[in-house]
Each structure stands twice: as structure tokens, then as C-alpha cells.
Scaffold this motif. Structure first.
Motif, short mmCIF file in Angstrom:
data_model
loop_
_atom_site.label_atom_id
_atom_site.label_comp_id
_atom_site.label_asym_id
_atom_site.label_seq_id
_atom_site.Cartn_x
_atom_site.Cartn_y
_atom_site.Cartn_z
N ILE A 101 52.43 61.77 21.02
CA ILE A 101 52.41 60.60 20.24
C ILE A 101 53.01 59.27 21.08
O ILE A 101 54.31 59.70 21.56
CB ILE A 101 52.64 60.63 18.91
CG1 ILE A 101 51.68 61.56 18.04
CG2 ILE A 101 52.57 59.02 18.37
CD1 ILE A 101 52.07 61.65 16.48
N GLY A 145 57.08 62.73 20.13
CA GLY A 145 56.77 61.32 20.25
C GLY A 145 57.38 60.66 21.25
O GLY A 145 58.79 60.89 21.56
N LEU A 191 54.04 59.99 13.55
CA LEU A 191 54.58 61.11 13.89
C LEU A 191 54.46 62.10 12.31
O LEU A 191 54.37 63.33 12.34
CB LEU A 191 56.00 60.98 14.33
CG LEU A 191 56.23 60.47 15.73
CD1 LEU A 191 57.68 60.03 15.97
CD2 LEU A 191 56.03 61.50 16.57
N LYS A 215 51.18 63.36 11.70
CA LYS A 215 50.70 64.65 12.52
C LYS A 215 51.50 65.80 12.36
O LYS A 215 50.79 66.97 12.51
CB LYS A 215 50.80 64.08 14.11
CG LYS A 215 50.46 65.42 15.13
CD LYS A 215 50.54 64.83 16.52
CE LYS A 215 49.90 65.89 17.37
NZ LYS A 215 49.81 65.40 18.58
N TYR A 216 52.89 65.74 11.86
CA TYR A 216 53.56 66.71 11.61
C TYR A 216 52.79 67.56 10.24
O TYR A 216 52.58 68.69 10.21
CB TYR A 216 54.88 66.43 11.19
CG TYR A 216 55.84 67.47 10.51
CD1 TYR A 216 56.52 68.46 11.62
CD2 TYR A 216 56.22 67.82 9.29
CE1 TYR A 216 57.29 69.25 11.34
CE2 TYR A 216 56.80 68.80 9.06
CZ TYR A 216 57.42 69.50 9.85
OH TYR A 216 58.23 70.62 9.50
N VAL A 252 56.44 68.03 16.42
CA VAL A 252 55.52 66.88 16.86
C VAL A 252 56.56 66.21 17.82
O VAL A 252 57.82 65.78 17.39
CB VAL A 252 55.24 66.04 15.78
CG1 VAL A 252 54.52 64.96 16.35
CG2 VAL A 252 54.29 66.76 14.77
#
Length: 71
Positions: free
Chosen positions: A37, A8, A56, A59-60, A6
Motif C-alpha cells: 500500500i 505500506g 492498512l 487490508k489487514y 501488511v
């Protein structure tokens, strides 16, 4: 086992917004187009840091939930 990463963007210095070189809208649009993100933060006063890391992390977990449950 391969996990999905992920990414960001931490737009630091939100406490100095009047000195920005790239508009917040430009960065938001870029991040959205790339599936990244985006978080507006300030290391000086802590604004937005916790929220960005929470996003983060969530989402991970969402992207890797099936893989993580198999191990």
C-alpha cells in the motif's frame, strides 16, 4: 496461529513535493509490483495520514478475516 502482515510505504513530506528525489509515479509502480500500500502523506499538516492507516487496517482485516474468526 499465523497472521498475514501488511506493508505500506508512507511517502512523507508531500508538502515539499518540489524537492522530491524519487517521483511519485516510481514509488506507486514499485508498491503496485510488490503488493504494498502506498500513501502520500505530510506529517507537517496531516495530509493523507488517516487515509493511509485506514487502508492498512482494512487490508489487514481482509487478509486475516478467516484466521481471526477462528480464534
Amino acid at each position: 496461529m499465523f497472521l498475514i502482515i501488511v506493508i505500506g510505504i508512507a511517502a512523507n513530506k508531500s508538502d515539499l513535493i518540489e524537492e522530491e528525489k524519487v517521483s511519485e509515479e516510481e514509488v506507486k509502480q514499485f508498491a503496485q509490483e510488490k503488493g504494498i500500500i502506498f500513501g502520500l502523506i505530510s506529517a507537517c499538516n496531516g495530509y493523507g495520514v488517516t487515509n493511509l492507516f485506514n487502508e492498512l487496517g482494512l487490508k489487514y482485516i481482509e487478509q486475516n478475516e478467516e484466521i481471526l474468526n477462528q480464534s
